[in-house]
Design an enzyme around this catalytic site. Sequence first.
Site, PDB file in Angstrom:
ATOM      1  N   ASP A   1       0.736  12.642  10.000  1.00  0.00           N
ATOM      2  CA  ASP A   1       1.936  11.849  10.238  1.00  0.00           C
ATOM      3  C   ASP A   1       2.761  12.549  11.322  1.00  0.00           C
ATOM      4  O   ASP A   1       2.773  13.779  11.412  1.00  0.00           O
ATOM      5  CB  ASP A   1       2.742  11.762   8.938  1.00  0.00           C
ATOM      6  CG  ASP A   1       3.838  10.709   9.002  1.00  0.00           C
ATOM      7  OD1 ASP A   1       3.696   9.702   8.298  1.00  0.00           O
ATOM      8  OD2 ASP A   1       4.824  10.893   9.740  1.00  0.00           O
TER       9      ASP A   1
ATOM     10  N   HIS B   1       5.370   6.270   3.838  1.00  0.00           N
ATOM     11  CA  HIS B   1       4.337   6.852   4.699  1.00  0.00           C
ATOM     12  C   HIS B   1       3.016   7.095   3.971  1.00  0.00           C
ATOM     13  O   HIS B   1       1.977   7.206   4.617  1.00  0.00           O
ATOM     14  CB  HIS B   1       4.828   8.195   5.272  1.00  0.00           C
ATOM     15  CG  HIS B   1       6.056   8.060   6.113  1.00  0.00           C
ATOM     16  ND1 HIS B   1       6.109   8.446   7.431  1.00  0.00           N
ATOM     17  CD2 HIS B   1       7.288   7.562   5.836  1.00  0.00           C
ATOM     18  CE1 HIS B   1       7.314   8.213   7.914  1.00  0.00           C
ATOM     19  NE2 HIS B   1       8.059   7.675   6.954  1.00  0.00           N
TER      20      HIS B   1
HETATM   21  O1  LIG Z   1       9.123  -2.508  -5.514  1.00  0.00           O
HETATM   22  C1  LIG Z   1       8.509  -2.264  -4.480  1.00  0.00           C
HETATM   23  C2  LIG Z   1       9.110  -1.615  -3.370  1.00  0.00           C
HETATM   24  C3  LIG Z   1       8.354  -1.379  -2.254  1.00  0.00           C
HETATM   25  N1  LIG Z   1       7.044  -1.774  -2.214  1.00  0.00           N
HETATM   26  C4  LIG Z   1       6.208  -1.443  -1.037  1.00  0.00           C
HETATM   27  O2  LIG Z   1       6.662  -0.204  -0.498  1.00  0.00           O
HETATM   28  C5  LIG Z   1       6.617  -0.223   0.901  1.00  0.00           C
HETATM   29  C6  LIG Z   1       8.005   0.016   1.451  1.00  0.00           C
HETATM   30  O3  LIG Z   1       7.919   0.345   2.802  1.00  0.00           O
HETATM   31  P1  LIG Z   1       8.991  -0.139   3.887  1.00  0.00           P
HETATM   32  O4  LIG Z   1       9.172  -1.581   3.799  1.00  0.00           O
HETATM   33  O5  LIG Z   1       8.558   0.386   5.219  1.00  0.00           O
HETATM   34  O6  LIG Z   1      10.333   0.500   3.424  1.00  0.00           O
HETATM   35  P2  LIG Z   1      10.772   2.029   3.106  1.00  0.00           P
HETATM   36  O7  LIG Z   1      10.229   2.434   1.831  1.00  0.00           O
HETATM   37  O8  LIG Z   1      12.235   2.022   3.243  1.00  0.00           O
HETATM   38  O9  LIG Z   1      10.079   2.870   4.317  1.00  0.00           O
HETATM   39  C7  LIG Z   1      10.438   4.019   5.050  1.00  0.00           C
HETATM   40  O10 LIG Z   1       9.311   4.252   5.912  1.00  0.00           O
HETATM   41  C8  LIG Z   1       9.038   3.217   6.859  1.00  0.00           C
HETATM   42  C9  LIG Z   1       7.804   3.630   7.646  1.00  0.00           C
HETATM   43  O11 LIG Z   1       8.032   4.788   8.367  1.00  0.00           O
HETATM   44  C10 LIG Z   1      10.229   2.990   7.770  1.00  0.00           C
HETATM   45  O12 LIG Z   1       9.972   1.899   8.627  1.00  0.00           O
HETATM   46  C11 LIG Z   1      11.476   2.724   6.925  1.00  0.00           C
HETATM   47  O13 LIG Z   1      12.612   2.585   7.769  1.00  0.00           O
HETATM   48  C12 LIG Z   1      11.687   3.871   5.947  1.00  0.00           C
HETATM   49  O14 LIG Z   1      12.832   3.641   5.152  1.00  0.00           O
HETATM   50  C13 LIG Z   1       6.052  -1.561   1.300  1.00  0.00           C
HETATM   51  O15 LIG Z   1       4.667  -1.414   1.477  1.00  0.00           O
HETATM   52  C14 LIG Z   1       6.325  -2.443   0.079  1.00  0.00           C
HETATM   53  O16 LIG Z   1       5.372  -3.466  -0.091  1.00  0.00           O
HETATM   54  C15 LIG Z   1       6.460  -2.427  -3.272  1.00  0.00           C
HETATM   55  O17 LIG Z   1       5.282  -2.795  -3.226  1.00  0.00           O
HETATM   56  N2  LIG Z   1       7.211  -2.649  -4.370  1.00  0.00           N
END
Ligand SMILES: O=c1ccn([C@@H]2O[C@H](COP(=O)(O)OP(=O)(O)O[C@H]3O[C@H](CO)[C@@H](O)[C@H](O)[C@H]3O)[C@@H](O)[C@H]2O)c(=O)[nH]1
Length: 471
Positions: free
Chosen positions: A134, A29
């Site tokens: 949020d 977020h």
């Molecule tokens: O090594 C990494 C790991 C992650 N990311 C970034 O981190 C973010 C991850 O976000 P997302 O893909 O949405 O996964 P989560 O971290 O699991 O996000 C949480 O938040 C999201 C938005 O509310 C929800 O859709 C998901 O279900 C919830 O688990 C993205 O921008 C990725 O590009 C990186 O750049 N490098």
Amino acid sequence: MASNLHICKNNQKSQKIVVVIVPFLAQGHLNQLLQLSCLIASYNNIKVHYVSTKTHNLQAKLRVINSFDSFSKIHFHEFPTPSFISPNPNPNSRIKFPSHLQSSFESSSYLRNPVKRLIQTLSSKYQRVVIINDSLMGSVVQDFVSVPNAEAYTFHSVSAFTLLLFIWERKKRPFLIDSEMLIDLPSLEGCFSPEFEKLMKREYECMKFNSGKIYNTCRVMESPFLDLLLKEVTNNNEKQWALGPFNPVTFPKNGPNTKSHTCLLWLDKQEPNSVILVSFGTTTSFSDEQIKEIAIGLEQSEQKFIWVLRDADKGNVFTKDSSRKIELPKGFEERVKEKGILVRDWAPQLEILSHCSTGGFLSHCGWNSCMESVSMGVPIAAWPMHSDQPRNAVLITKILKIGIVVREWANRNELVKSNVVKKCVEKLMASKGGDEMRNKAKYLSVEIRKSVAEGGIKRIELDSFISHITR
Ligand SMILES: O=c1ccn([C@@H]2O[C@H](COP(=O)(O)OP(=O)(O)O[C@H]3O[C@H](CO)[C@@H](O)[C@H](O)[C@H]3O)[C@@H](O)[C@H]2O)c(=O)[nH]1
């Protein structure tokens, strides 16, 4: 970022407003709202305050892909919260919902008083205080109602499709879209912990005093669902804007990670569309058993891969690297050294997806990952874990038709065997030269690029939002 015409028109008024951004304290977020802060700050003379904790500000700043000059104009507030040590993510738990999100709620509640004081201070200096919070931070900003010149807008970090289904589910409405029944929707069972559901309900209650909603999505991907969401608005004064995607949509030439990460240099040497990215965001921890199945499946598929092998983030204790020692099959790393790269820390996901050698994404379907993959035209093999992910997977595979299903939600408690991983990776990567799925993904990415350019639908919506708050 803003059009010159627009800047002139609002120059005078925008001096009089200040924007306070209140993100939920979890990685999925933080960056979306940081990107929105930059977009707003890029309009002349709008001051933006971003409210968080020291740890989360550090986390957001280190991990954001910053393509905005306006970043330096943002005023960061670091309010203290007690350190909640959340339990280590349990990779063997049946419910994959991460416990650290619970502690994010506990931390957030300590922001209520400092945020209240900030809003009060700003309200004496500016004609209007605009709060963008949020949807999980409604209770933190709720005191704005006692400040006459403050108004709040709820930021929804999930897809319009998912949100609509949540609303219909609460209202016990049938899932009808264009008089067609949506069938085979994944159940909500296993998506959240009961405690988290209770907390979400509490936060959603606080939304009823807000003046509008901002969605982290775009018309290119979700137009019909955004229209249906509009119909759900009961308060006539409430306005809505779809301002996503917030990730940069073109390769960030001077991004912090560009060309410095080994996996990007390795990608440069690979054939177009030949590499699959395997990554499950910041909230997933797999069991050793499941990791072994993925490893064997990847190896047997004989496809090139970048595998981001990290554990879930931990609450408000920010560690750059995963501390868990993850067991891989004996000799795996040696055997696949020509085929794949293992990344054990923060991967430059967006740069990987935007690289022409990347041809597929094995993903948990977190909404950010979905938006990033679609923005870059990369088809997805969907393996959802919890929360909104099962519904995002439906949007990607059945509605937008730019992906395949790895494991149905109904089978979420079963181990995904290596032969399934192998088959899915092969299937996703088989269409290197272009098939319907890949062409559709490319088409959407082109449309998304158009939407963020001057005159595009996202820019129009953003201008409309800025006009509204500076009215
Ligand atoms: O090594 C990494 C790991 C992650 N990311 C970034 O981190 C973010 C991850 O976000 P997302 O893909 O949405 O996964 P989560 O971290 O699991 O996000 C949480 O938040 C999201 C938005 O509310 C929800 O859709 C998901 O279900 C919830 O688990 C993205 O921008 C990725 O590009 C990186 O750049 N490098």
